[in-house]
Design an enzyme around this catalytic site. Structure first.
Site, PDB file in Angstrom:
ATOM      1  N   GLY A 100       0.837  -1.208   0.000  1.00 45.76           N
ATOM      2  CA  GLY A 100       0.000   0.000   0.000  1.00 45.76           C
ATOM      3  C   GLY A 100       0.864   1.247   0.000  1.00 45.76           C
ATOM      4  O   GLY A 100       1.925   1.269   0.617  1.00 45.76           O
ATOM      5  N   ARG A 151      -0.446  -7.082  -4.909  1.00 46.05           N
ATOM      6  CA  ARG A 151      -0.698  -8.428  -5.460  1.00 46.05           C
ATOM      7  C   ARG A 151       0.434  -8.816  -6.397  1.00 46.05           C
ATOM      8  O   ARG A 151       0.206  -9.423  -7.424  1.00 46.05           O
ATOM      9  CB  ARG A 151      -2.017  -8.433  -6.231  1.00 46.05           C
ATOM     10  CG  ARG A 151      -3.194  -8.197  -5.347  1.00 46.05           C
ATOM     11  CD  ARG A 151      -4.478  -8.686  -5.960  1.00 46.05           C
ATOM     12  NE  ARG A 151      -5.589  -8.352  -5.095  1.00 46.05           N
ATOM     13  CZ  ARG A 151      -6.172  -7.150  -5.052  1.00 46.05           C
ATOM     14  NH1 ARG A 151      -5.757  -6.201  -5.854  1.00 46.05           N
ATOM     15  NH2 ARG A 151      -7.156  -6.917  -4.230  1.00 46.05           N
ATOM     16  N   ASP A 205       5.883  -5.041   5.572  1.00 49.24           N
ATOM     17  CA  ASP A 205       6.345  -6.378   5.946  1.00 49.24           C
ATOM     18  C   ASP A 205       6.199  -7.397   4.810  1.00 49.24           C
ATOM     19  O   ASP A 205       7.086  -8.229   4.608  1.00 49.24           O
ATOM     20  CB  ASP A 205       5.673  -6.864   7.231  1.00 49.24           C
ATOM     21  CG  ASP A 205       4.152  -6.770   7.163  1.00 49.24           C
ATOM     22  OD1 ASP A 205       3.626  -6.181   6.200  1.00 49.24           O
ATOM     23  OD2 ASP A 205       3.501  -7.301   8.071  1.00 49.24           O
ATOM     24  N   THR A 249       5.052   2.050   6.142  1.00 51.10           N
ATOM     25  CA  THR A 249       3.643   1.730   6.370  1.00 51.10           C
ATOM     26  C   THR A 249       3.022   2.856   7.183  1.00 51.10           C
ATOM     27  O   THR A 249       3.643   3.352   8.125  1.00 51.10           O
ATOM     28  CB  THR A 249       3.422   0.401   7.133  1.00 51.10           C
ATOM     29  OG1 THR A 249       2.063   0.370   7.595  1.00 51.10           O
ATOM     30  CG2 THR A 249       4.334   0.225   8.315  1.00 51.10           C
ATOM     31  N   ASP A 252       0.707   2.374   9.106  1.00 51.65           N
ATOM     32  CA  ASP A 252       0.265   1.755  10.364  1.00 51.65           C
ATOM     33  C   ASP A 252       1.313   1.839  11.472  1.00 51.65           C
ATOM     34  O   ASP A 252       0.995   1.679  12.645  1.00 51.65           O
ATOM     35  CB  ASP A 252      -0.069   0.273  10.145  1.00 51.65           C
ATOM     36  CG  ASP A 252      -1.226   0.067   9.183  1.00 51.65           C
ATOM     37  OD1 ASP A 252      -1.942   1.050   8.922  1.00 51.65           O
ATOM     38  OD2 ASP A 252      -1.400  -1.068   8.713  1.00 51.65           O
ATOM     39  N   ASP A 295       3.587  -0.254  12.308  1.00 49.86           N
ATOM     40  CA  ASP A 295       3.607  -1.472  13.115  1.00 49.86           C
ATOM     41  C   ASP A 295       4.791  -2.386  12.805  1.00 49.86           C
ATOM     42  O   ASP A 295       4.784  -3.561  13.176  1.00 49.86           O
ATOM     43  CB  ASP A 295       2.286  -2.241  12.937  1.00 49.86           C
ATOM     44  CG  ASP A 295       2.029  -2.640  11.484  1.00 49.86           C
ATOM     45  OD1 ASP A 295       2.792  -2.208  10.596  1.00 49.86           O
ATOM     46  OD2 ASP A 295       1.074  -3.395  11.247  1.00 49.86           O
ATOM     47  N   ARG A 345      -4.320  -1.987  10.124  1.00 46.45           N
ATOM     48  CA  ARG A 345      -4.759  -3.362   9.849  1.00 46.45           C
ATOM     49  C   ARG A 345      -4.706  -4.253  11.088  1.00 46.45           C
ATOM     50  O   ARG A 345      -5.655  -4.944  11.405  1.00 46.45           O
ATOM     51  CB  ARG A 345      -3.900  -3.969   8.741  1.00 46.45           C
ATOM     52  CG  ARG A 345      -4.515  -5.165   8.064  1.00 46.45           C
ATOM     53  CD  ARG A 345      -3.502  -5.935   7.255  1.00 46.45           C
ATOM     54  NE  ARG A 345      -2.631  -5.055   6.490  1.00 46.45           N
ATOM     55  CZ  ARG A 345      -2.774  -4.782   5.199  1.00 46.45           C
ATOM     56  NH1 ARG A 345      -3.741  -5.325   4.525  1.00 46.45           N
ATOM     57  NH2 ARG A 345      -1.915  -3.993   4.598  1.00 46.45           N
ATOM     58  N   ARG A 388     -23.699   9.132  14.402  1.00 45.74           N
ATOM     59  CA  ARG A 388     -23.311   9.189  12.995  1.00 45.74           C
ATOM     60  C   ARG A 388     -21.945   8.510  12.835  1.00 45.74           C
ATOM     61  O   ARG A 388     -21.180   8.402  13.784  1.00 45.74           O
ATOM     62  CB  ARG A 388     -23.177  10.636  12.512  1.00 45.74           C
ATOM     63  CG  ARG A 388     -24.486  11.388  12.445  1.00 45.74           C
ATOM     64  CD  ARG A 388     -25.393  10.846  11.334  1.00 45.74           C
ATOM     65  NE  ARG A 388     -26.593  11.640  11.165  1.00 45.74           N
ATOM     66  CZ  ARG A 388     -27.698  11.522  11.894  1.00 45.74           C
ATOM     67  NH1 ARG A 388     -27.746  10.647  12.874  1.00 45.74           N
ATOM     68  NH2 ARG A 388     -28.757  12.271  11.651  1.00 45.74           N
TER      69      ARG A 388
HETATM   70  O1  F6P Z   1      -1.210  -1.265   5.820  1.00 44.21           O
HETATM   71  C1  F6P Z   1      -1.662  -0.038   5.401  1.00 44.21           C
HETATM   72  C2  F6P Z   1      -3.151  -0.037   5.203  1.00 44.21           C
HETATM   73  O2  F6P Z   1      -3.565   1.258   4.824  1.00 44.21           O
HETATM   74  C3  F6P Z   1      -3.947  -0.524   6.408  1.00 44.21           C
HETATM   75  O3  F6P Z   1      -4.081   0.457   7.398  1.00 44.21           O
HETATM   76  C4  F6P Z   1      -5.236  -0.956   5.781  1.00 44.21           C
HETATM   77  O4  F6P Z   1      -5.830  -1.988   6.513  1.00 44.21           O
HETATM   78  C5  F6P Z   1      -4.791  -1.485   4.446  1.00 44.21           C
HETATM   79  O5  F6P Z   1      -3.521  -0.921   4.172  1.00 44.21           O
HETATM   80  C6  F6P Z   1      -5.753  -1.171   3.334  1.00 44.21           C
HETATM   81  O6  F6P Z   1      -5.276  -1.780   2.176  1.00 44.21           O
HETATM   82  P1  F6P Z   1      -5.921  -1.576   0.751  1.00 44.21           P
HETATM   83  O7  F6P Z   1      -5.534  -0.226   0.271  1.00 44.21           O
HETATM   84  O8  F6P Z   1      -5.331  -2.661  -0.060  1.00 44.21           O
HETATM   85  O9  F6P Z   1      -7.409  -1.677   0.922  1.00 44.21           O
END
Ligand code: F6P
Length: 344
Positions: free
Chosen positions: A11, A76, A110, A133, A135, A137, A179, A262
């Site tokens: 991503g 992918r 990762d 990332t 995230d 993480d 994630r 909301r």
């Molecule tokens: O790992 C980065 C991230 O943005 C996560 O926070 C999220 O779960 C995931 O990628 C979303 O991935 P995609 O863009 O493939 O839907």
């Protein structure tokens, strides 16, 4: 002359282009490298024809502040399990040789690092990794670029939602990314003054959420902001089901039907757009360190921020355990100290 390839995988994250720019400016501009940009992660090294283009300062202007990645990316694109169903690990090696590329700078999370590590171990592809990332993480580095920009996005959204929630006496549930880890939720929630922050690391309990909402009402604050990580889950469930915000909203409506609720799902807003100043600097430092590692022949290493210094660590560390929020850690304590409800 050294010939290096660079690719971005997984991503996207704000700051990827700033890494590319730093490698172009330092590697090409100062170290005299030939630099080839591989398109769409490893796909560019497997597809026929190969998709690789020369990167020089002249065609890499304006990258510092530009979001996304000019090289393209995919999650992918595992060459060991490519979309045609075949293992193309060996082809990556052969194609690099055909192109005269000595080694690769791989910028990714990762998943991408696992592929890079395997290419190196099984096919002898020389690799230097740069972690990425939103995230935050990855256990191997204290911080990844993109994270602060994502947190800024959450804080900005909460500032906006605050005024409308307050005007209507509403509870607004904001779902944020992450994630497997709650760093974006925790940092973004604190920065944006959330009343409740729900993390995957601390399963939530509707009784506690209802208590907090009720408490705010009694204090004359009949509106609330709830930040929920996409991977948060109710107490008693084994793993996240998706629909994180929806589940929270359903539970609030069930427990307190009088509350006007909301939902806002921030989604890819958190990944798009320009990196903030912090991420531009961090990404630039990472890019420069990657060039230094290549120059020193330190293939098989990953750029990492450790105790405020950017250093090289074994790539294998990037594929070990990911980091999650420590429920007993300082930031959770700080959040609680300023009155945030954090789940169970
Ligand atoms: O790992 C980065 C991230 O943005 C996560 O926070 C999220 O779960 C995931 O990628 C979303 O991935 P995609 O863009 O493939 O839907």
């Amino acid at each position: 002359m050294r010939h290096v390839g660079i690719l971005t995988g997984g991503g996207d994250a704000p700051g990827l282009n700033a890494v590319i720019r730093a490698v172009v400016k330092y590697g090409v501009g100062q170290k005299g490298w030939l630099l080839s940009g591989v398109e769409d992660a490893f796909d560019g090294l497997v597809s026929d024809p190969l998709r690789v283009r020369r990167l020089v300062p002249r065609n890499c202007g304006g990258l510092l502040q530009r979001g996304g990645t000019v090289l393209g990316t995919t999650n992918r694109g595992d060459p060991f399990r490519w979309k045609d169903g075949h293992d193309h690990g060996r082809d990556v090696r052969r194609n690099l040789e055909r192109l005269g590329i000595d080694g690769l700078i791989v910028v990714g999370g990762d998943g991408t690092m696992r592929i890079a590590d395997r290419l190196m171990r099984e096919h002898g592809v020389p690799v230097v990794g740069v972690p990425k990332t939103i995230d935050n993480d990855l256990g191997a580095t204290d911080l990844t670029f993109g994270f602060q920009s994502a947190v800024d996005c959450v804080a900005d959204a909460l500032d906006r939602l605050h005024t409308t929630a307050e005007s209507h006496d509403r509870c607004i549930v904001v779902e944020v990314m992450g994630r497997d880890a709650g760093f974006i939720a925790l940092h973004g929630g604190i920065a944006g003054g959330a009343d409740i922050i729900l993390l995957p690391e601390l399963p939530w309990d509707i009784a506690r959420i209802a208590h907090k909402l009720d408490q705010r009402k009694r204090l004359g604050r009949p509106f609330s902001l709830v930040v929920v990580a996409e991977s948060a889950r109710p107490i008693g469930t084994a793993e996240a089901q998706g629909r994180a915000a929806e589940l929270v909203v359903e539970a609030i409506k069930g427990a307190m039907p009088e509350i006007d609720v909301r939902t806002t799902v921030l989604g890819h807003l958190q990944r798009g757009g320009s990196p903030d100043a912090f991420d531009r600097v961090l990404a630039t430092r990472f890019g420069v360190c990657a060039v230094d590692l290549v120059e020193a022949g330190r293939w098989g290493e990953l750029v990492a921020l450790r105790d405020s210094r950017v250093v090289g660590v074994p790539l294998a560390e990037a594929v070990r355990a990911n980091r999650t929020v420590d429920p007993a850690g300082e930031l959770v304590r700080v959040a609680r100290a300023v009155g945030v409800e954090l789940g169970a």
